[in-house]
Design a protein around this motif. Structure first.
Motif, PDB file in Angstrom:
ATOM      1  N   VAL A   1      -7.505  -1.181  -6.245  1.00 19.79           N
ATOM      2  CA  VAL A   1      -6.519  -2.094  -5.916  1.00 19.79           C
ATOM      3  C   VAL A   1      -5.600  -1.011  -4.979  1.00 19.79           C
ATOM      4  CG1 VAL A   1      -4.511  -3.374  -6.314  1.00 19.79           C
ATOM      5  CG2 VAL A   1      -6.748  -3.855  -7.418  1.00 19.79           C
ATOM      6  N   SER A   2      -5.473  -0.013  -5.616  1.00 16.64           N
ATOM      7  CA  SER A   2      -4.500   0.767  -4.786  1.00 16.64           C
ATOM      8  C   SER A   2      -5.021   1.477  -3.715  1.00 16.64           C
ATOM      9  CB  SER A   2      -3.943   2.120  -5.651  1.00 16.64           C
ATOM     10  OG  SER A   2      -5.128   2.734  -6.001  1.00 16.64           O
ATOM     11  N   ARG A   3      -6.503   1.767  -3.630  1.00 18.89           N
ATOM     12  CA  ARG A   3      -7.253   2.350  -2.541  1.00 18.89           C
ATOM     13  C   ARG A   3      -7.069   1.310  -1.298  1.00 18.89           C
ATOM     14  NH1 ARG A   3     -13.547   2.992  -2.522  1.00 18.89           N
ATOM     15  NH2 ARG A   3     -13.286   0.657  -2.733  1.00 18.89           N
ATOM     16  N   ASP A   4      -7.258  -0.014  -1.661  1.00 18.59           N
ATOM     17  CA  ASP A   4      -7.522  -1.207  -0.572  1.00 18.59           C
ATOM     18  C   ASP A   4      -5.883  -1.494  -0.073  1.00 18.59           C
ATOM     19  OD1 ASP A   4     -10.198  -0.656  -0.808  1.00 18.59           O
ATOM     20  OD2 ASP A   4     -10.363  -2.399  -2.336  1.00 18.59           O
ATOM     21  N   THR A   5      -5.087  -1.205  -0.909  1.00 19.33           N
ATOM     22  CA  THR A   5      -3.804  -1.951  -0.337  1.00 19.33           C
ATOM     23  C   THR A   5      -3.224  -1.424   0.905  1.00 19.33           C
ATOM     24  OG1 THR A   5      -3.190  -1.955  -2.803  1.00 19.33           O
ATOM     25  CG2 THR A   5      -1.435  -2.149  -1.427  1.00 19.33           C
ATOM     26  N   PRO A   6      -3.223  -0.386   1.247  1.00 15.28           N
ATOM     27  CA  PRO A   6      -2.936   0.314   2.609  1.00 15.28           C
ATOM     28  C   PRO A   6      -3.555  -0.590   3.689  1.00 15.28           C
ATOM     29  CG  PRO A   6      -3.013   2.063   1.500  1.00 15.28           C
ATOM     30  CD  PRO A   6      -3.669   0.996   0.590  1.00 15.28           C
ATOM     31  N   ALA A   7      -4.992  -0.744   3.587  1.00  7.95           N
ATOM     32  CA  ALA A   7      -5.607  -1.416   4.748  1.00  7.95           C
ATOM     33  C   ALA A   7      -5.484  -2.839   4.779  1.00  7.95           C
ATOM     34  CB  ALA A   7      -7.213  -1.225   4.426  1.00  7.95           C
ATOM     35  N   LEU A   8      -5.119  -3.507   3.555  1.00  5.24           N
ATOM     36  CA  LEU A   8      -4.959  -4.709   3.649  1.00  5.24           C
ATOM     37  C   LEU A   8      -3.382  -5.004   4.156  1.00  5.24           C
ATOM     38  CD1 LEU A   8      -6.201  -5.874   0.077  1.00  5.24           C
ATOM     39  CD2 LEU A   8      -7.123  -6.390   2.382  1.00  5.24           C
ATOM     40  N   GLU A   9      -2.501  -4.287   3.848  1.00  6.38           N
ATOM     41  CA  GLU A   9      -1.069  -4.077   4.484  1.00  6.38           C
ATOM     42  C   GLU A   9      -1.185  -3.966   6.021  1.00  6.38           C
ATOM     43  OE1 GLU A   9       1.331  -1.355   2.440  1.00  6.38           O
ATOM     44  OE2 GLU A   9       1.733  -2.796   0.669  1.00  6.38           O
ATOM     45  N   ARG A  10      -1.976  -3.323   6.497  1.00  4.87           N
ATOM     46  CA  ARG A  10      -2.115  -3.007   7.807  1.00  4.87           C
ATOM     47  C   ARG A  10      -2.895  -4.329   8.569  1.00  4.87           C
ATOM     48  NH1 ARG A  10      -3.860   2.026   7.142  1.00  4.87           N
ATOM     49  NH2 ARG A  10      -5.922   1.329   6.856  1.00  4.87           N
TER      50      ARG A  10
ATOM     51  N   GLU B   1      -1.102  -6.907  11.370  1.00  4.83           N
ATOM     52  CA  GLU B   1      -1.796  -7.165  12.495  1.00  4.83           C
ATOM     53  C   GLU B   1      -2.124  -8.828  12.773  1.00  4.83           C
ATOM     54  OE1 GLU B   1      -5.732  -5.175  12.517  1.00  4.83           O
ATOM     55  OE2 GLU B   1      -4.803  -3.244  12.508  1.00  4.83           O
ATOM     56  N   GLU B   2      -2.173  -9.540  11.725  1.00  2.00           N
ATOM     57  CA  GLU B   2      -2.467 -10.744  11.657  1.00  2.00           C
ATOM     58  C   GLU B   2      -0.970 -11.568  12.135  1.00  2.00           C
ATOM     59  OE1 GLU B   2      -5.278 -12.630  11.975  1.00  2.00           O
ATOM     60  OE2 GLU B   2      -6.413 -10.512  11.830  1.00  2.00           O
TER      61      GLU B   2
END
Length: 172
Positions: A73-82, A86-87
């Motif tokens: 979860v912590s690994r994917d969080t920055p990409a999801l926030e970005r 964008e959306e």
């Protein structure tokens, strides 16, 4: 070598005067006093060792699973926030385009973009103007560190989540 007094003492006790030679021990044969284990006992011993290792492995993977889930979860969080950012930007752009299209000036501009002309105008086409320009962004280079590889392997081994196997199988 024994002295003369020692030799006399040995003769009185009827013992040989010359020192005894040590028996030669062959190095190829081991002199082990332990009894050899039977094949059945060896099989039983290896089975018990394997069972203990399997239980330890299962317990370790069960203990690691929550940590792997947190790391994922912590690994994917920055990409999801970005991606969310964008959306949201796209949503704001679309709202602005909708407002512009509903205005009289925007309706005229959109109709001209789609090729409509006013009565009496002469249309002419410029080469290369039929395609809209796109902004292409290069994907961010992902640096995979040794720690990421180790943690991904641990997550796979501990079966932390099915998304890991799916994510890595799509990259191949």
């Amino acid at each position: 070598m024994p002295t003369e007094a020692e030799k006399d003492l040995l003769r009185l006790n009827r013992l040989p005067v010359e020192p005894l030679k040590k028996p030669r021990v062959s190095r190829s044969r081991k002199t082990d006093n332990r009894a050899r284990a039977t094949p059945r006992a060896l099989i039983r011993r290896y089975f018990v060792i394997f069972a203990v290792l399997a239980v330890l492995f299962e317990g370790a993977t069960y203990a690691i699973r929550p940590f792997c889930a947190i790391w994922l979860v912590s690994r994917d969080t920055p990409a999801l926030e970005r991606k969310v950012k964008e959306e949201r930007q796209k949503q704001e752009d679309l709202k602005w385009q909708l407002k512009f299209a509903e205005s009289p000036r925007g309706a005229v501009a959109l109709s001209r973009d789609y090729g409509y002309i006013k009565p009496g105008e002469v249309p002419f086409v410029l080469p290369g103007q039929d395609q809209l320009a796109q902004r292409l962004t290069a994907p961010e280079p992902q640096t995979v560190t040794l720690w990421d590889k180790v943690m991904t392997a641990l997550c796979k081994v501990s079966r932390a989540g099915p998304e890991i196997v799916q994510r890595d199988s799509t990259k191949n």
